[in-house]
Enzyme design. Structure first.
Site, PDB file in Angstrom:
ATOM      1  N   HIS A 168       0.837  -1.204   0.000  1.00  0.00           N
ATOM      2  CA  HIS A 168       0.000   0.000   0.000  1.00  0.00           C
ATOM      3  C   HIS A 168       0.877   1.261   0.000  1.00  0.00           C
ATOM      4  CE1 HIS A 168      -2.686  -2.946   2.228  1.00  0.00           C
ATOM      5  NE2 HIS A 168      -3.463  -2.580   1.234  1.00  0.00           N
TER       6      HIS A 168
ATOM      7  N   SER B 194       0.194  -9.028   1.238  1.00  0.00           N
ATOM      8  CA  SER B 194      -1.267  -8.951   1.312  1.00  0.00           C
ATOM      9  C   SER B 194      -1.676  -8.848   2.776  1.00  0.00           C
ATOM     10  CB  SER B 194      -1.889 -10.210   0.704  1.00  0.00           C
ATOM     11  OG  SER B 194      -3.238 -10.319   1.095  1.00  0.00           O
TER      12      SER B 194
HETATM   13  P1  AMP Z   1      -6.557  -3.521  -0.467  1.00  0.00           P
HETATM   14  O1  AMP Z   1      -6.368  -2.782   0.809  1.00  0.00           O
HETATM   15  O2  AMP Z   1      -6.136  -4.955  -0.397  1.00  0.00           O
HETATM   16  O3  AMP Z   1      -7.923  -3.327  -1.068  1.00  0.00           O
HETATM   17  O4  AMP Z   1      -5.559  -2.883  -1.508  1.00  0.00           O
HETATM   18  C1  AMP Z   1      -5.560  -1.506  -1.763  1.00  0.00           C
HETATM   19  C2  AMP Z   1      -4.654  -1.220  -2.935  1.00  0.00           C
HETATM   20  O5  AMP Z   1      -3.323  -1.657  -2.627  1.00  0.00           O
HETATM   21  C3  AMP Z   1      -5.079  -1.972  -4.220  1.00  0.00           C
HETATM   22  O6  AMP Z   1      -4.914  -1.111  -5.335  1.00  0.00           O
HETATM   23  C4  AMP Z   1      -4.103  -3.116  -4.248  1.00  0.00           C
HETATM   24  O7  AMP Z   1      -3.870  -3.629  -5.546  1.00  0.00           O
HETATM   25  C5  AMP Z   1      -2.850  -2.472  -3.671  1.00  0.00           C
HETATM   26  N1  AMP Z   1      -1.954  -3.511  -3.156  1.00  0.00           N
HETATM   27  C6  AMP Z   1      -2.264  -4.489  -2.268  1.00  0.00           C
HETATM   28  N2  AMP Z   1      -1.206  -5.299  -2.090  1.00  0.00           N
HETATM   29  C7  AMP Z   1      -0.221  -4.845  -2.893  1.00  0.00           C
HETATM   30  C8  AMP Z   1       1.115  -5.274  -3.175  1.00  0.00           C
HETATM   31  N3  AMP Z   1       1.637  -6.345  -2.598  1.00  0.00           N
HETATM   32  N4  AMP Z   1       1.833  -4.559  -4.055  1.00  0.00           N
HETATM   33  C9  AMP Z   1       1.308  -3.452  -4.670  1.00  0.00           C
HETATM   34  N5  AMP Z   1       0.062  -3.007  -4.457  1.00  0.00           N
HETATM   35  C10 AMP Z   1      -0.699  -3.696  -3.585  1.00  0.00           C
END
Ligand code: AMP
Length: 283
Positions: free
Chosen positions: A37, A187
């Site tokens: 993030h 993640s």
């Molecule tokens: P989330 O909180 O999982 O909904 O993710 C929020 C944003 O962070 C989304 O655009 C995801 O694709 C991005 N994101 C999550 N994990 C990663 C990662 N390992 N590398 C790059 N971006 C990420």
């Protein structure tokens, strides 16, 4: 760092910035932040005078009530990390701010086949919920640029289609996948892996890498089969491994069928569902 809980307060602040000609970058998240993030925040800070990060665990995109209940919530720590990263604005709304009774939130998008395959085939309603919340957040924040991770490749492709359908002026910026030292894609769900499954979870990135290495030697069908066999460890259950056209997300028969080719996979590691992908070709 400014922290807003209401749409009104956030918009008053952002409208002032806009009046002064400042550009706004936006990274929507569900919190439980990690360096993946934070890479979006860094990318946005490089391009914009003001970076907005939202933290909202959107109930409408969870197809599984248990996953929603158990989704990690670490707001205090998230705020510390965002402050250290130099994020200018954090928006932490509650569900009533996002889905007030008096506002009809558009959710009649047509994504064609984009939301039918891969994640769409296994997580019913997930993309409709995701598009609904991203559209609502974009209407609130009205950013110049939107930063999303390649980690959720299909999500990003669907958001690109949504921006087209709404004639949005917002530019979508794809940020590369940030990985742990052993290759596992970062993640928020990784903390829920058992120690044993955490170790074995490197199989996703390893398999993607091996497929990329064998690209010229084998047919796509054989590569997909090879990957599924590899991912099928004890306690692991691959849901899909697909080599697709990175624009249409449709399966291809040969690597020559598209200029942009991506391999995408989803695997259950015990009770935790992991996704990962790798760009195999981009020219
Ligand atoms: P989330 O909180 O999982 O909904 O993710 C929020 C944003 O962070 C989304 O655009 C995801 O694709 C991005 N994101 C999550 N994990 C990663 C990662 N390992 N590398 C790059 N971006 C990420």
């Amino acid at each position: 760092m400014q922290v807003f809980k209401t749409v009104q307060a956030l918009q008053i602040y952002l409208n002032d910035l806009r009046k002064n000609g400042q550009q706004i970058g936006f990274a929507p998240t569900m919190g439980a932040l990690h360096s993946g993030h934070l890479s979006l925040i860094a990318a946005s800070k490089a391009d914009n005078a003001c970076t907005v990060c939202s933290i909202f665990v959107n109930p409408t995109q969870f197809d599984n009530a248990d996953d929603l209940d158990k989704y990690p919530r670490t707001t205090e720590r998230d705020l510390e990390l965002l402050s250290e990263a130099g994020c200018e604005v954090v928006f932490i709304p509650n569900a009533k701010e996002i889905y007030p009774e008096n506002i009809v939130i558009r959710n009649d998008f047509d994504f064609g086949e984009l939301d039918k395959v891969m994640e769409g085939a296994f997580r019913e309603g997930h993309f409709a919920g995701m598009a609904q919340v991203v559209n609502r957040l974009l209407e609130i924040v009205e950013p110049n640029r939107l930063y999303m991770g390649q980690k959720d490749f299909q999500q990003l492709t669907i958001v690109r289609s949504m921006l087209k359908q709404t004639n949005s002026k917002t530019e979508l910026v794809m940020c590369p996948i940030v990985r742990e030292a052993d290759g596992l894609a970062k993640s928020s769900r990784n903390v829920r892996l058992t120690p044993e499954n955490r170790q074995k979870a490197i199989v996703l990135s390893e398999t993607l890498r091996k497929v990329k290495e064998r690209l010229t030697e084998s047919s796509i069908q054989d590569l997909e089969q090879f990957a599924l066999v590899h991912l099928n460890l004890p306690n692991f259950r691959p849901e899909y491994f697909k080599v697709v056209d990175g624009i249409s997300l449709q399966e291809i028969e040969s690597i020559d069928d598209a200029d942009f080719v991506v391999a995408c996979t989803a695997v259950w590691a015990g009770e935790i569902r992991l996704i990962d992908n790798m760009i195999l070709k981009n020219n």
